[in-house]
Design a protein around this motif. Structure first.
Motif, mmCIF file in Angstrom:
data_model
loop_
_atom_site.group_PDB
_atom_site.id
_atom_site.type_symbol
_atom_site.label_atom_id
_atom_site.label_comp_id
_atom_site.label_asym_id
_atom_site.label_seq_id
_atom_site.Cartn_x
_atom_site.Cartn_y
_atom_site.Cartn_z
ATOM 1 N N VAL A 83 50.387 -25.002 101.572
ATOM 2 C CA VAL A 83 49.718 -24.461 100.389
ATOM 3 C C VAL A 83 50.412 -23.150 100.040
ATOM 4 C CG1 VAL A 83 47.927 -23.254 101.706
ATOM 5 C CG2 VAL A 83 47.503 -23.880 99.326
ATOM 6 N N ALA A 84 50.552 -22.901 98.741
ATOM 7 C CA ALA A 84 51.264 -21.705 98.289
ATOM 8 C C ALA A 84 50.742 -21.303 96.917
ATOM 9 C CB ALA A 84 52.768 -21.972 98.212
ATOM 10 N N PRO A 85 50.869 -20.026 96.556
ATOM 11 C CA PRO A 85 50.564 -19.643 95.176
ATOM 12 C C PRO A 85 51.510 -20.370 94.223
ATOM 13 C CG PRO A 85 50.762 -17.709 96.595
ATOM 14 C CD PRO A 85 51.270 -18.871 97.382
ATOM 15 N N ALA A 86 50.963 -20.857 93.109
ATOM 16 C CA ALA A 86 51.790 -21.554 92.121
ATOM 17 C C ALA A 86 52.323 -20.569 91.099
ATOM 18 C CB ALA A 86 50.981 -22.638 91.434
ATOM 19 N N LEU A 87 53.589 -20.713 90.769
ATOM 20 C CA LEU A 87 54.204 -19.908 89.720
ATOM 21 C C LEU A 87 54.268 -20.671 88.403
ATOM 22 C CD1 LEU A 87 57.119 -18.314 91.772
ATOM 23 C CD2 LEU A 87 54.888 -17.325 91.220
ATOM 24 N N SER A 88 54.298 -22.001 88.503
ATOM 25 C CA SER A 88 54.235 -22.891 87.348
ATOM 26 C C SER A 88 53.812 -24.249 87.885
ATOM 27 C CB SER A 88 55.586 -22.974 86.630
ATOM 28 O OG SER A 88 56.556 -23.602 87.446
ATOM 29 N N ASP A 89 53.811 -25.262 87.027
ATOM 30 C CA ASP A 89 53.358 -26.574 87.484
ATOM 31 C C ASP A 89 54.140 -27.079 88.688
ATOM 32 O OD1 ASP A 89 51.473 -26.625 85.525
ATOM 33 O OD2 ASP A 89 52.579 -27.935 84.169
ATOM 34 N N ARG A 90 55.480 -26.960 88.638
ATOM 35 C CA ARG A 90 56.326 -27.515 89.708
ATOM 36 C C ARG A 90 56.823 -26.464 90.681
ATOM 37 N NH1 ARG A 90 61.055 -29.548 88.654
ATOM 38 N NH2 ARG A 90 61.375 -28.415 86.708
ATOM 39 N N GLU A 91 56.541 -25.177 90.401
ATOM 40 C CA GLU A 91 57.144 -24.088 91.171
ATOM 41 C C GLU A 91 56.098 -23.336 91.973
ATOM 42 O OE1 GLU A 91 60.068 -20.201 90.419
ATOM 43 O OE2 GLU A 91 59.201 -21.303 88.720
ATOM 44 N N ILE A 92 56.475 -22.936 93.195
ATOM 45 C CA ILE A 92 55.578 -22.172 94.061
ATOM 46 C C ILE A 92 56.244 -20.869 94.503
ATOM 47 C CG2 ILE A 92 54.369 -24.214 94.927
ATOM 48 C CD1 ILE A 92 56.072 -24.015 97.488
ATOM 49 N N ASN A 93 55.417 -19.945 94.936
ATOM 50 C CA ASN A 93 55.889 -18.704 95.539
ATOM 51 C C ASN A 93 56.135 -18.991 97.020
ATOM 52 O OD1 ASN A 93 56.275 -16.193 96.646
ATOM 53 N ND2 ASN A 93 54.522 -15.236 95.656
ATOM 54 N N LEU A 94 57.367 -19.286 97.349
ATOM 55 C CA LEU A 94 57.694 -19.793 98.681
ATOM 56 C C LEU A 94 57.428 -18.767 99.779
ATOM 57 C CD1 LEU A 94 58.727 -22.344 99.998
ATOM 58 C CD2 LEU A 94 61.056 -21.477 99.760
ATOM 59 N N LYS A 95 57.595 -17.483 99.489
ATOM 60 C CA LYS A 95 57.431 -16.486 100.550
ATOM 61 C C LYS A 95 55.987 -16.383 101.024
ATOM 62 C CE LYS A 95 56.897 -12.354 97.590
ATOM 63 N NZ LYS A 95 55.548 -11.979 98.062
ATOM 64 N N ASP A 96 55.025 -16.824 100.208
ATOM 65 C CA ASP A 96 53.621 -16.788 100.610
ATOM 66 C C ASP A 96 53.084 -18.165 100.978
ATOM 67 O OD1 ASP A 96 53.367 -14.027 100.293
ATOM 68 O OD2 ASP A 96 52.966 -14.214 98.147
ATOM 69 N N ALA A 97 53.970 -19.152 101.111
ATOM 70 C CA ALA A 97 53.536 -20.490 101.509
ATOM 71 C C ALA A 97 53.112 -20.503 102.973
ATOM 72 C CB ALA A 97 54.666 -21.499 101.284
ATOM 73 N N VAL A 98 52.098 -21.287 103.286
ATOM 74 C CA VAL A 98 51.649 -21.421 104.678
ATOM 75 C C VAL A 98 51.532 -22.899 105.028
ATOM 76 C CG1 VAL A 98 50.407 -19.227 104.670
ATOM 77 C CG2 VAL A 98 49.196 -21.313 104.064
ATOM 78 N N ILE A 99 51.752 -23.192 106.297
ATOM 79 C CA ILE A 99 51.602 -24.551 106.800
ATOM 80 C C ILE A 99 50.140 -24.788 107.142
ATOM 81 C CG2 ILE A 99 52.225 -26.146 108.649
ATOM 82 C CD1 ILE A 99 54.908 -24.677 108.845
#
Length: 382
Positions: free
Chosen positions: A61-77
């Motif tokens: 799960v991660a913060p979304a930046l757009s429909d297909r894009e996520i904020n990878l640095k804040d993604a967690v397993i």
């Protein structure tokens, strides 16, 4: 923050059976806008309608930046009893571990699910609306900041993911919308938007709807099995897994009335499936009894106009009207939301108001779905 509340959810039903019902080496990504914030998250997955085990190889799960894009640095397993994969046997459901993850009010998050091995794509629900979208991409893309354009397609089917809970403030609550294709389409999302537009909002909208479902019957043939489970096989399970809910809006019953046509017309739709109005009333009374067991306020929604639908007949109109009259006066419920009155034509109450018919004379237009949301909003904020 000390209360778990489901901030998003959908029903688990049966995907339409096709030859290509297995997938392998794909990633599902679902962006979800959250009505309010929280500091912990847990995800609810279901293989309730599956006929064999499925394995979710990795979930993030991660913060979304757009429909297909996520904020990878804040993604967690997301983990499950400390493990990074989850195997659900046929019929099983499971919550993830509670994960530290900050969600901002009105923030959008994306859940990414990687399916490494051959997976039966059966436990699923098709939903529509401005907030309801998903994607699938070839390969393991859970840690891809942007899904690759040439390897990605949009998706309106939600597989396996059936709920997202946030640990949030005590004043937050969820409202459940239970029903069939009317609720599986846009008015649920428009109600969620209406709530989120309120600066004092404390409400999330959790949809538990599946197209084609009936209160009293279900199909045993593969032609129509995607029309899902009858009420006694889904209602309690679906409402009981919504955290922090205090209200359920029930709008269902039209498929019980319009589906049966006789075996001479369709071998899978005998007229013996047509219930008496009293049977429909008993089915809704069963729902109310179950909902009250979970201390839920129950609001009943009237059925919509059907004049011009392909199986329309005066006797079905009479049944619908008698059932609606009962819904409006049912003393077991906590109230009625008169969707029929809000959408009916002033010239001909059997039909939709001009501009409110999607064209099939059963499902409302987008404008009419917005009216349904506004009508319901007035009731849930009382």
């Amino acid at each position: 923050m000390s209360k778990w509340v489901t901030v998003w959810g959908n029903a688990t039903s049966v995907a339409e059976r096709r030859p290509e019902t297995y997938s392998k080496n794909i990633t599902l990504r679902y962006p979800v806008k959250c009505a309010f914030g929280g500091n912990k998250i847990r995800l609810h997955f279901s293989n309730f309608c599956g006929t064999e085990a499925v394995t979710l190889s990795k979930v993030t799960v991660a913060p979304a930046l757009s429909d297909r894009e996520i904020n990878l640095k804040d993604a967690v397993i997301i983990t499950f009893a400390g493990k990074e994969s989850l195997t659900l046997q046929a019929g099983e459901e499971a919550f993830s571990d509670e994960i530290d993850f900050r969600v901002k009010p009105l923030g959008t998050i994306s859940v990414s699910i990687y399916l490494q091995d051959y997976t039966l794509m059966r436990s699923a629900v098709v939903i529509k609306g401005p907030l309801s979208k998903g994607f699938f991409s070839v390969g393991n893309q859970v840690f891809s900041s942007v899904l690759p354009l040439n390897q990605t397609r949009s998706l309106d089917t939600f597989y396996f993911l059936t709920g997202i809970d946030l640990l949030t403030e005590d004043d937050k609550r969820a409202v459940i919308l239970y029903g069939d294709s009317i609720t599986a389409q846009s008015w649920a999302d428009y109600l969620a938007i209406k709530c989120m537009d309120d600066p004092y909002n404390v409400t999330s909208v959790v949809r538990r709807a599946s197209s084609g479902t009936r209160v009293l019957r279900e199909y045993s043939c593969i032609t129509y099995e995607s029309y899902g489970l009858k009420g006694e096989h889904r209602f309690e399970r679906e409402i009981s897994t919504v955290s922090g809910a205090d209200t359920v809006i029930i709008q269902q019953g039209i498929n019980d009335i319009i589906h049966p046509v006789g075996t001479e017309v369709n071998p899978f739709r005998p007229m013996s499936d047509l219930p008496a109005v009293e049977e429909l009333e008993a089915g809704i009374s069963y729902y109310i009894d179950i909902a009250k067991k979970y201390s839920l306020k129950v609001l009943l929604g009237t059925l919509l106009p059907i004049y011009g639908w392909r199986t329309y007949a005066p006797f079905r109109e009479d049944m619908k009207n008698a059932f609606n009259d009962w819904l409006r006066t049912c003393k077991k419920s906590d109230g009625c939301i008169d969707f029929h009155k809000a959408l009916q034509s002033e010239k001909d109450p059997r039909a939709f108001k001009e501009g409110y018919d999607s064209g099939d004379h059963l499902h409302p237009s987008e404008g009419a779905y917005k009216v349904m949301a506004e009508t319901a909003f007035k009731e849930i904020i009382k």
